[in-house]
Design a protein around this motif. Sequence first.
Motif, PDB file in Angstrom:
ATOM      1  N   ASN A 237      -1.886  23.833  -4.861  1.00 46.73           N
ATOM      2  CA  ASN A 237      -2.759  23.819  -6.396  1.00 46.73           C
ATOM      3  C   ASN A 237      -2.626  25.283  -6.651  1.00 46.73           C
ATOM      4  O   ASN A 237      -2.745  26.095  -6.177  1.00 46.73           O
ATOM      5  CB  ASN A 237      -3.734  23.550  -5.896  1.00 46.73           C
ATOM      6  CG  ASN A 237      -4.376  22.970  -6.577  1.00 46.73           C
ATOM      7  OD1 ASN A 237      -4.555  23.438  -7.858  1.00 46.73           O
ATOM      8  ND2 ASN A 237      -5.125  21.902  -6.987  1.00 46.73           N
TER       9      ASN A 237
ATOM     10  N   GLU B 237      -5.615  27.360  -5.895  1.00 46.50           N
ATOM     11  CA  GLU B 237      -5.226  28.779  -4.993  1.00 46.50           C
ATOM     12  C   GLU B 237      -5.049  30.138  -5.213  1.00 46.50           C
ATOM     13  O   GLU B 237      -5.601  31.569  -4.647  1.00 46.50           O
ATOM     14  CB  GLU B 237      -4.451  28.135  -4.293  1.00 46.50           C
ATOM     15  CG  GLU B 237      -4.347  26.524  -3.132  1.00 46.50           C
ATOM     16  CD  GLU B 237      -6.278  26.708  -3.089  1.00 46.50           C
ATOM     17  OE1 GLU B 237      -6.221  27.584  -2.242  1.00 46.50           O
ATOM     18  OE2 GLU B 237      -6.301  25.384  -3.053  1.00 46.50           O
TER      19      GLU B 237
ATOM     20  N   GLU C 178       9.943  16.086  -3.432  1.00 48.11           N
ATOM     21  CA  GLU C 178       8.689  16.055  -3.171  1.00 48.11           C
ATOM     22  C   GLU C 178       8.252  14.332  -3.474  1.00 48.11           C
ATOM     23  O   GLU C 178       9.184  14.084  -4.140  1.00 48.11           O
ATOM     24  CB  GLU C 178       7.846  17.126  -4.347  1.00 48.11           C
ATOM     25  CG  GLU C 178       6.665  16.826  -4.684  1.00 48.11           C
ATOM     26  CD  GLU C 178       5.766  16.875  -3.163  1.00 48.11           C
ATOM     27  OE1 GLU C 178       4.411  16.693  -3.480  1.00 48.11           O
ATOM     28  OE2 GLU C 178       6.566  17.996  -2.170  1.00 48.11           O
TER      29      GLU C 178
ATOM     30  N   ASP D 183       5.310  11.304  -4.504  1.00 47.43           N
ATOM     31  CA  ASP D 183       4.014  11.629  -4.145  1.00 47.43           C
ATOM     32  C   ASP D 183       3.877  10.235  -3.689  1.00 47.43           C
ATOM     33  O   ASP D 183       2.881   9.163  -4.310  1.00 47.43           O
ATOM     34  CB  ASP D 183       3.239  11.370  -5.444  1.00 47.43           C
ATOM     35  CG  ASP D 183       3.900  10.374  -6.520  1.00 47.43           C
ATOM     36  OD1 ASP D 183       4.558   9.715  -6.271  1.00 47.43           O
ATOM     37  OD2 ASP D 183       3.740  11.168  -8.242  1.00 47.43           O
TER      38      ASP D 183
ATOM     39  N   TYR E 207       0.041  16.708 -11.323  1.00 49.55           N
ATOM     40  CA  TYR E 207      -0.606  15.218 -11.252  1.00 49.55           C
ATOM     41  C   TYR E 207      -2.046  14.746 -11.893  1.00 49.55           C
ATOM     42  O   TYR E 207      -2.914  15.620 -11.535  1.00 49.55           O
ATOM     43  CB  TYR E 207      -1.095  15.983  -9.831  1.00 49.55           C
ATOM     44  CG  TYR E 207      -0.857  14.826  -8.723  1.00 49.55           C
ATOM     45  CD1 TYR E 207       0.076  14.027  -7.817  1.00 49.55           C
ATOM     46  CD2 TYR E 207      -2.111  14.230  -7.734  1.00 49.55           C
ATOM     47  CE1 TYR E 207       0.279  13.083  -6.682  1.00 49.55           C
ATOM     48  CE2 TYR E 207      -2.413  12.981  -6.894  1.00 49.55           C
ATOM     49  CZ  TYR E 207      -0.784  12.580  -6.178  1.00 49.55           C
ATOM     50  OH  TYR E 207      -1.188  11.154  -5.610  1.00 49.55           O
TER      51      TYR E 207
ATOM     52  N   SER F 291      -6.718   9.321  -5.612  1.00 50.20           N
ATOM     53  CA  SER F 291      -4.821   9.261  -4.917  1.00 50.20           C
ATOM     54  C   SER F 291      -6.092   9.938  -3.730  1.00 50.20           C
ATOM     55  O   SER F 291      -6.963  10.538  -3.543  1.00 50.20           O
ATOM     56  CB  SER F 291      -4.241  10.799  -5.215  1.00 50.20           C
ATOM     57  OG  SER F 291      -3.433  10.893  -4.325  1.00 50.20           O
TER      58      SER F 291
ATOM     59  N   TYR G   7      -3.834  11.416  -1.867  1.00 52.01           N
ATOM     60  CA  TYR G   7      -3.163  12.365  -0.892  1.00 52.01           C
ATOM     61  C   TYR G   7      -3.497  13.994  -1.537  1.00 52.01           C
ATOM     62  O   TYR G   7      -3.583  15.123  -0.303  1.00 52.01           O
ATOM     63  CB  TYR G   7      -1.755  12.195  -1.403  1.00 52.01           C
ATOM     64  CG  TYR G   7      -1.182  10.929  -0.886  1.00 52.01           C
ATOM     65  CD1 TYR G   7      -1.191  10.612   0.753  1.00 52.01           C
ATOM     66  CD2 TYR G   7      -1.048   9.510  -1.559  1.00 52.01           C
ATOM     67  CE1 TYR G   7      -0.749   9.796   0.878  1.00 52.01           C
ATOM     68  CE2 TYR G   7      -0.637   8.640  -1.400  1.00 52.01           C
ATOM     69  CZ  TYR G   7      -0.317   8.294   0.173  1.00 52.01           C
ATOM     70  OH  TYR G   7      -0.291   6.941   0.312  1.00 52.01           O
ATOM     71  N   ARG G   8      -4.050  14.119  -2.822  1.00 53.70           N
ATOM     72  CA  ARG G   8      -3.896  15.302  -3.161  1.00 53.70           C
ATOM     73  C   ARG G   8      -4.999  15.164  -4.497  1.00 53.70           C
ATOM     74  O   ARG G   8      -4.895  13.969  -5.559  1.00 53.70           O
ATOM     75  CB  ARG G   8      -3.186  16.635  -3.639  1.00 53.70           C
ATOM     76  CG  ARG G   8      -1.856  15.176  -4.507  1.00 53.70           C
ATOM     77  CD  ARG G   8      -0.897  16.224  -5.028  1.00 53.70           C
ATOM     78  NE  ARG G   8       0.256  16.525  -4.517  1.00 53.70           N
ATOM     79  CZ  ARG G   8       1.265  16.690  -4.346  1.00 53.70           C
ATOM     80  NH1 ARG G   8       1.642  15.923  -4.765  1.00 53.70           N
ATOM     81  NH2 ARG G   8       1.993  16.800  -3.118  1.00 53.70           N
ATOM     82  N   GLU G   9      -5.711  16.519  -5.228  1.00 52.18           N
ATOM     83  CA  GLU G   9      -7.106  15.764  -5.676  1.00 52.18           C
ATOM     84  C   GLU G   9      -5.974  16.625  -7.452  1.00 52.18           C
ATOM     85  O   GLU G   9      -4.999  16.738  -6.851  1.00 52.18           O
ATOM     86  CB  GLU G   9      -7.649  17.130  -6.151  1.00 52.18           C
ATOM     87  CG  GLU G   9      -7.598  18.357  -5.748  1.00 52.18           C
ATOM     88  CD  GLU G   9      -8.448  19.532  -5.135  1.00 52.18           C
ATOM     89  OE1 GLU G   9      -9.798  19.690  -6.611  1.00 52.18           O
ATOM     90  OE2 GLU G   9      -8.362  20.000  -4.211  1.00 52.18           O
TER      91      GLU G   9
ATOM     92  N   GLU H 189      -8.613  24.613 -11.739  1.00 53.53           N
ATOM     93  CA  GLU H 189      -8.893  23.700 -10.425  1.00 53.53           C
ATOM     94  C   GLU H 189      -8.752  22.572 -11.633  1.00 53.53           C
ATOM     95  O   GLU H 189     -10.021  23.027 -12.579  1.00 53.53           O
ATOM     96  CB  GLU H 189      -9.963  24.560 -10.211  1.00 53.53           C
ATOM     97  CG  GLU H 189     -10.186  23.426  -9.357  1.00 53.53           C
ATOM     98  CD  GLU H 189     -11.901  23.412  -8.373  1.00 53.53           C
ATOM     99  OE1 GLU H 189     -12.347  21.702  -8.009  1.00 53.53           O
ATOM    100  OE2 GLU H 189     -12.336  23.948  -8.440  1.00 53.53           O
TER     101      GLU H 189
ATOM    102  N   TYR I 286      -0.108  21.815  -9.788  1.00 52.02           N
ATOM    103  CA  TYR I 286       1.201  22.155  -8.198  1.00 52.02           C
ATOM    104  C   TYR I 286       2.221  22.978  -8.362  1.00 52.02           C
ATOM    105  O   TYR I 286       2.484  22.510  -9.335  1.00 52.02           O
ATOM    106  CB  TYR I 286       1.121  21.162  -7.763  1.00 52.02           C
ATOM    107  CG  TYR I 286      -0.175  20.386  -7.262  1.00 52.02           C
ATOM    108  CD1 TYR I 286      -0.623  20.628  -5.342  1.00 52.02           C
ATOM    109  CD2 TYR I 286      -0.708  20.114  -7.636  1.00 52.02           C
ATOM    110  CE1 TYR I 286      -1.944  19.958  -5.265  1.00 52.02           C
ATOM    111  CE2 TYR I 286      -2.277  18.903  -7.070  1.00 52.02           C
ATOM    112  CZ  TYR I 286      -3.042  19.546  -6.568  1.00 52.02           C
ATOM    113  OH  TYR I 286      -4.106  18.248  -5.804  1.00 52.02           O
TER     114      TYR I 286
END
Length: 378
Positions: free
Chosen positions: A161, A164, A98, A100, A127, A137, A139-141, A170, A145
């Motif tokens: 995430n 999901e 992985e 970032d 994250y 970011s 790339y993602r919230e 969240e 994850y």
Amino acid sequence: MKPSDFIGGILVIISLCFFPSCDTLSPVITHKQELWVSQKQGEVHTYRTPILVKLPTGDLLAFSAPRKNTSADKSAKFITLRRSTDGGLHWDVTRIIEDDYDVEDGLNLGSVIIDKITNTTYVFFGYCQHTPGTCTSPYREKGVYFKISRDWGYTWTPAINVKETNSALEGITWAPGPGFGIQKELEPNKGRLIGCGHHVDVAFYQMQCIYSDDHGKTWHMNSPLYGLPYAQKHITGDFTPGETQVIELSNGTVFVTIRNENKFHCHCRLQSLSYDGGYSFLIPHLTVQEALVDPSVFGSLALLNNTLFLSHPYNTDSRINMTLQWSFDSGQTWPGAMQLYEGPSEYSSLAQIDDEYLGLLFERDGYKYIDFFKIRIK
């Protein structure tokens, strides 16, 4: 001491006995190896947060979260993995699972949980946990994850995430681990997957665990162990439960060792028990362990032949003196200890290799190295 001297030197073992019963165990370090070296391997600034797990296949997986440009928690990172198929004597090359990229506040490893029923391995990471408000970011919230491997770590899914699986999760500011999670093998809640950690919001500091009762299809948060005073900034002496390692005892009880962030009561570790499958860790089951002298740092656990082991820096104020302590009564008392490394020692991770050996992965010498020790318990 030069790294070459460290690896090739004589294995020195110093035993620290607090009670007469500790001489019934005489651990011996049989193998040492540097797995990662900061600023020398892969253009990495600092290798951090080691996690060691044993797969049902017998392989060992060693994880770390290298920091690219700085040693700070708030920095760009990636997750690396090495594998041993012979009990830690040899390790394959480092693989990145992985990345970032170049974000200012990237990922933080995390917790590794193995589902032995479905043969699935989960790697959790937070994250953008150190940035108040919305994550910047591209790339993602912000959130927590996880990645999934269904072939024992050879391949991995893209990061998912946790929202999901459960919309209530969240954007949570929960830092998993950094260590391994468990799958309960005994009742109550046999089969449950559990990974523990803490919330990084300073005002709402608390120890809390994530769990799944459907093999990772949905994840939930358990009832928190709140820090006190609640919803206020904490100072030295306050009750502030931090980074947490979880394990299941031989009677099905869930046990956690907890970083005593602000040195509540003493410069030592906290620990707690859960009798409801890890859903709650109540104050009556919380213990302040003065025998576990600690500078406020993550510590790891392993259970071998009904003996509970703990690894951590044994010192009141400084991260030095990596020590293995053990308990014959499920953590009520800790009569035995052995010094593993006297110099600077930071985070660590224990794993049972077989019925005779423990493996230890730990940071040393100011985060310059992550080393593997193989320890014979006899």
